[in-house]
Design a protein around this motif. Sequence first.
Motif, PDB file in Angstrom:
ATOM      1  N   ASN A 153       2.132   9.571   1.777  1.00 36.77           N
ATOM      2  CA  ASN A 153       2.425   9.239   0.376  1.00 36.77           C
ATOM      3  C   ASN A 153       2.774   7.765   0.222  1.00 36.77           C
ATOM      4  O   ASN A 153       2.278   7.085  -0.686  1.00 36.77           O
ATOM      5  N   GLY A 154       3.644   7.271   1.099  1.00 36.06           N
ATOM      6  CA  GLY A 154       4.056   5.876   1.006  1.00 36.06           C
ATOM      7  C   GLY A 154       2.903   4.926   1.223  1.00 36.06           C
ATOM      8  O   GLY A 154       2.781   3.911   0.515  1.00 36.06           O
ATOM      9  N   GLU A 155       2.044   5.230   2.173  1.00 37.84           N
ATOM     10  CA  GLU A 155       0.878   4.381   2.440  1.00 37.84           C
ATOM     11  C   GLU A 155      -0.082   4.398   1.257  1.00 37.84           C
ATOM     12  O   GLU A 155      -0.659   3.353   0.903  1.00 37.84           O
ATOM     13  N   ILE A 156      -0.252   5.543   0.624  1.00 39.20           N
ATOM     14  CA  ILE A 156      -1.144   5.636  -0.536  1.00 39.20           C
ATOM     15  C   ILE A 156      -0.588   4.834  -1.709  1.00 39.20           C
ATOM     16  O   ILE A 156      -1.331   4.110  -2.393  1.00 39.20           O
ATOM     17  N   PHE A 157       0.711   4.929  -1.939  1.00 39.82           N
ATOM     18  CA  PHE A 157       1.324   4.164  -3.035  1.00 39.82           C
ATOM     19  C   PHE A 157       1.122   2.668  -2.825  1.00 39.82           C
ATOM     20  O   PHE A 157       0.718   1.936  -3.746  1.00 39.82           O
ATOM     21  N   GLN A 158       1.377   2.183  -1.609  1.00 33.57           N
ATOM     22  CA  GLN A 158       1.222   0.756  -1.322  1.00 33.57           C
ATOM     23  C   GLN A 158      -0.237   0.330  -1.397  1.00 33.57           C
ATOM     24  O   GLN A 158      -0.553  -0.783  -1.862  1.00 33.57           O
ATOM     25  N   MET A 159      -1.133   1.199  -0.969  1.00 28.50           N
ATOM     26  CA  MET A 159      -2.566   0.930  -1.024  1.00 28.50           C
ATOM     27  C   MET A 159      -3.047   0.780  -2.470  1.00 28.50           C
ATOM     28  O   MET A 159      -3.802  -0.141  -2.799  1.00 28.50           O
ATOM     29  N   ARG A 160      -2.598   1.677  -3.329  1.00 26.52           N
ATOM     30  CA  ARG A 160      -2.989   1.603  -4.743  1.00 26.52           C
ATOM     31  C   ARG A 160      -2.488   0.314  -5.374  1.00 26.52           C
ATOM     32  O   ARG A 160      -3.210  -0.334  -6.151  1.00 26.52           O
TER      33      ARG A 160
END
Length: 324
Positions: A121-128
């Motif tokens: 989840n954290g990686e996806i948020f930062q990626m977006r």
Amino acid sequence: MFCGDYVQGTIFPAPNFNPVLDAELLGGALQGFGCDKDLLIDILTQRCNTQRLLIAEAYLGAFSRDLVGDLKEKLSNHFKDVMVGLMYPPPSYDAHELWHAMKGAGTDESCLIDILASRTNGEIFQMREAYYLQYSRDLQEDIYSETSGHFRDMLVSLVQGTREEGYTDPATATQDAMVLWEACQQRTGEHKTLLQLMLCNKSYQQLCLVFQEFQSISGQDIVDAINECYDGYFRELLVAVVLCIRDKPAYFAYRLYSAIHDFGFHNKTVIRILIARSEIDLMTIRKRYKERYGKSLFHDIKNFASGHYEKALLAICAGDADDY
């Protein structure tokens, strides 16, 4: 099965780190007519990403030049892709790869699957966030416009980054397994939606329980059931999510083996996985690779790549002579 096993990368913070000295050495390697590629490899593959960013700041201060810009100017081909890729912060690198997977004619669905099936989840948020900052576009909207069908719907679900974390409810695992079994039997649009929502939103720990119950109910492994019941990129994405839930390093070992052996060394895939996983679990991926395929990742890279490109990949892989 995924049990929160310890994983290890291959690149760590360098001791006695001096970004000013590294920047001066890189300046010397990149200035003039020639280019000391060995020195580039020695420095950039032996520093963690945070340290590389500090080197880039020191380089700008010392030479009033952008290090990434100089790397792009002086280097070429796949070696350039590796050296430049190492300079991106992880969320920016994911954003960069997704952007290039979707821009222009055609879409690299395998890239979308590798990244979105495996990130937290954290990686996806930062990626977006990085995607918007770099390209002034919304990642979810681009995925929606560049893909279609249930494959698109599942990618959109994954990019929400709303998976439960650490939560388990053994009492509902059997019920969830029945939903999965019905989805594999019925295959209606509604059942596909239920399948993707479960795989995209339940915690890894809960889904491991569900997969065990599925085996008990159906007498079949969930991956085998998915392969029998579905096809196309939707099937590939479903399988990727299941494999990442069970053992993420094993999934990437499988993807590297396929990229090296099934596609005549698919450079983009190999580079992307080695860079993205280098500080997370690449050492564990190496172990899974050797366990499953008999030969080491170091051995296979050495057989298929060459020159400074090969040296850079092997340095990230952190292989040694014993691995050959």
